[in-house]
Design an enzyme around this catalytic site. Structure first.
Site, PDB file in Angstrom:
ATOM      1  N   GLU B  74       0.795  -1.227   0.000  1.00 32.67           N
ATOM      2  CA  GLU B  74       0.000   0.000   0.000  1.00 32.67           C
ATOM      3  C   GLU B  74       0.827   1.277   0.000  1.00 32.67           C
ATOM      4  OE1 GLU B  74      -2.555  -0.785   3.304  1.00 32.67           O
ATOM      5  OE2 GLU B  74      -4.168  -1.417   1.981  1.00 32.67           O
ATOM      6  N   GLU B 314      -8.444  17.553  36.826  1.00 29.58           N
ATOM      7  CA  GLU B 314      -9.263  18.753  36.950  1.00 29.58           C
ATOM      8  C   GLU B 314      -8.448  20.030  37.101  1.00 29.58           C
ATOM      9  OE1 GLU B 314     -12.171  18.040  39.969  1.00 29.58           O
ATOM     10  OE2 GLU B 314     -13.465  16.971  38.575  1.00 29.58           O
TER      11      GLU B 314
END
Lengths: 111, 586
Positions: B74, B314
């Site tokens: 490919e 956080e």
């Protein structure tokens, strides 16, 4: 069998000097299998009929020169490569279907 | 010429394996791919087949000294080497060193005319030539299915593929053949029919906009293998598969303790702190100081020279450090020394499994003694409860197996019961601290409980949790009169109690004084009476004496008289004889 052996890497027929159109054909085979011989015979016959005097056939035995397979992207054998005239054309198989070979070599328009 | 290693191998010692060197894959396959046999790697476009195959080759060449051949259908060699350069593989260099050969096989249907019988001996020859040129032990065919689009004669193609795989086996090379996933089949063209020894499926799923890569060993003939789907990531160091479910419950247990960084909390935990290698859960509502608890642990551990990994989702590292300073904890020297490593990523950045794989990788590379996950609830956005629980289970198992003390914080929302985390992980935890808001009389204070702590005697009392400039301080709460008070209410209550106590003390003093006074009065009275009595006694005694004397005098007088009267003449001769003396004396 004898034919392939002799013709490996050799020019079989000299092209006519006056025609600019030289057909440079390479036939890749793997050893002297019956299929290789059939392909060569078919090709020879076809060239004699359609390209008499202006073609050149080189037979490459990949078993002997495996490194050559890469250059022309050979996967299948036998493979006939039309190096000239451009564009490059590839025909795989034993060339038994003459019609398809002629189409593949652009010797006959259409499919 | 062909090696028959695979025929010799399995007869005696089971299937020989060819290690891939890919992180985690060798664990799942228990040693690697079947040696000397082809393995099919299938999956949809973009799932990493080529990279897996390439890493197999590169690691083989670099780590195991097994040269390889990459037959690319490919991409051409330049494209390929550019693509894998991003993973840190220098393909050109390996090619120069004759470790790897990349051969680009180009098949374009429009350029090929098929006439009659043919075979693919050309491909065999090229492959054979490439294998011989470097003495390859590993071969990759990527993606051989391209042949199906290049050649139209399926019968020949299938026969040739079958022959190819048999030929590869005879060559004794370990091969990876990649194939595109088909509709309802493993590969679009049914390659699994030919490659039956080992099939690995890669998957790239997107759930709620978050993609996760997964790997599964569909089949592995002659070998045990993990059958689950394992998440994997592809990053700058290549493939990383996480064989999490292979993690067992066989972690070590130790008596060694890890101080919490808060002396009073240590005291609550049997006086010594957490167990090393245990998992600690800190739950609480927003702003109750969960992170502060974590920072204490980190600070204390870094001071001892232990490495800490902080997984935050956080707050940024800078923010955590700044906030730490506000409670007297300066983490920046530890970061500089390389003892503390922050990994900050929003949970939505990648899927659950990715986070897990990332964590696994960090743990392996950084080798921390302490890990903090702050918070685990950050993950709830990106998966179902089941998934999250499974993920956390794996994470905790992983950390425990690595003997890492883990502190997880978990945010509890007001709507839930406080003693229940959103992700039901409490049963996985060894120690569970609950920081809760105590709202009373218009004031919010914090209380800390040890809800559980496996394997140690721990306090069952609530402590008031104060966050001061010098860190967390735990103080006793007011317990008494049927209530528990904290904060200002506790202070007020204590002051009130103090006042009441002092009032009581004063009253007691007063009563005591009164008693003393009474006693003194009584004693004074007694003394008075006594002195009265004494003076009277004196007088009376004198009087008495006088009376006695008088009595005596009277008697003698009577004797004299009797003498004189000679009342008892014979009887009282002697006496009377003396009597006159006495009388004379007088």
């Amino acid at each position: 069998m004898r034919v392939t052996e002799k013709t490996t890497g050799k020019t079989l027929a000299k092209p006519n000097a006056k025609t600019s159109e030289v057909w440079d054909l390479k036939l890749y085979v793997a050893g002297q299998s019956p299929r290789s011989l059939t392909a060569f015979a078919n090709l020879k016959k076809l060239c004699e009929e359609h390209l008499k005097g202006k073609y050149r056939i080189e037979v490459v035995d990949l078993l002997k020169n495996p490194q050559l397979a890469k250059g022309d992207q050979i996967l299948a054998v036998p493979t006939l490569v039309r190096k000239l005239p451009v564009p490059i054309r590839k025909i795989i198989g034993d060339l038994s279907n003459t019609e398809r070979v002629l189409v593949g070599l652009d010797l006959r328009p259409g499919g | 010429m062909p090696k028959h290693s695979k025929e010799k191998g399995p007869a005696v010692s089971g299937l020989k394996k060819c290690p891939t060197g890919i992180q985690g894959l060798d664990e799942i396959t228990q040693g690697g791919l079947p040696m000397g046999r082809p393995t099919l790697v299938c999956g949809s476009a973009g799932c990493g087949k080529t990279l897996l195959a390439m890493e197999f080759l590169v690691r083989g060449a670099v780590q195991f000294n097994e040269p390889g051949v990459f037959i690319a259908f490919e991409e051409n060699a330049e494209e390929l080497s550019k693509n894998v350069a991003s993973l840190g593989f220098d393909l050109d260099d390996l090619a120069r060193k004759k470790k790897i050969v990349v051969d680009y096989v180009y098949v374009e249907r429009s350029e090929i005319e098929e006439t009659g019988e043919y075979d693919l001996e050309g491909l065999f020859i090229r492959l054979d030539h490439a294998i011989k040129s470097v003495g390859a032990k590993r071969v990759v065919l990527d993606t051989i299915e391209s042949l199906f689009s290049g050649l139209s004669n399926q019968n020949i193609l299938r026969a040739e593929l079958r022959r190819l795989f048999r030929w590869l086996k005879e060559k004794g090379v370990t091969a990876i053949i990649t194939g595109e996933k088909g509709e309802g089949t493993l590969t679009r063209h049914g390659l699994e029919e030919y490659v039956a020894d080992c099939v690995i499926m890669l998957d790239h799923r997107v759930t709620e906009q978050i993609s996760t890569r997964r790997l599964r060993v569909v089949k592995y003939r002659g070998s045990l293998h993990g059958t689950n789907e394992y998440p994997f990531i592809i990053d700058e160091t290549g493939f990383s598969v996480l064989p999490i479910t292979s993690v067992g419950l066989n972690h070590k247990a130790t008596d060694e303790r890890v101080p919490t960084g808060i002396p009073r909390l240590d005291a609550m935990l049997d006086g010594k702190g957490y167990y090393r290698g245990s998992s600690i859960l800190v739950t609480g509502t927003a702003g109750t100081g969960k992170t502060s608890l974590a920072l204490h642990l980190v600070n204390e551990s870094c001071r001892r020279g232990e490495r800490c990994l902080y997984l935050a989702s956080e707050e940024s590292a800078a923010q955590i450090i700044r906030n730490g300073k506000s409670i007297g904890i300066d983490l920046s020297p530890w970061v500089k020394k390389g003892l503390l490593h922050f990994h900050v990523a929003r949970p939505t950045y990648s899927g659950l499994e990715m986070q897990l794989v990332t964590a696994n990788k960090l743990i392996r590379e950084f080798r921390p003694a302490i890990a903090v996950v702050d918070p685990i609830t950050g993950l709830t956005n990106i998966g179902t409860d089941l998934e999250i629980k499974a993920m956390l289970l794996r994470l905790i198992d992983m950390l425990k197996n690595s003997y890492i003390t883990t502190l997880c914080t978990s945010l509890t929302h007001g709507v839930h019961s406080l003693e229940q985390t959103e992700v039901a992980v409490t049963s996985l935890m060894d120690t569970w601290l609950l920081v809760r808001d105590l709202e009373y009389n218009g004031e919010r204070t914090r209380g800390l409980y040890v809800l559980k702590s496996r394997g140690m005697a721990h306090s069952n009392q609530i402590r008031e949790f104060l966050i001061t400039d010098n860190g967390i301080d735990l103080t006793d709460v007011y317990v008494g009169q049927g209530m528990v008070l904290t904060g200002a209410a506790r202070k007020v209550r204590e002051m009130k109690e103090e006042a009441e106590a002092s009032a009581r003390r004063e009253e007691t003093e007063r009563v005591k004084r009164e008693l003393e006074r009474k006693r003194l009065i009584m004693e004074a009275k007694i003394n008075e009476i006594r002195s009265q009595y004494e003076s009277a006694e004196e007088e009376l005694l004198a009087c008495l004496k006088e009376l006695e004397l008088k009595e005596k005098g009277l008697a003698s007088d009577r004797g004299v008289i009797a003498d004189m009267r000679k009342a008892d003449a014979s009887k009282d001769k002697k006496e009377t004889g003396k009597k006159p003396d006495r009388r004379e004396n007088r």
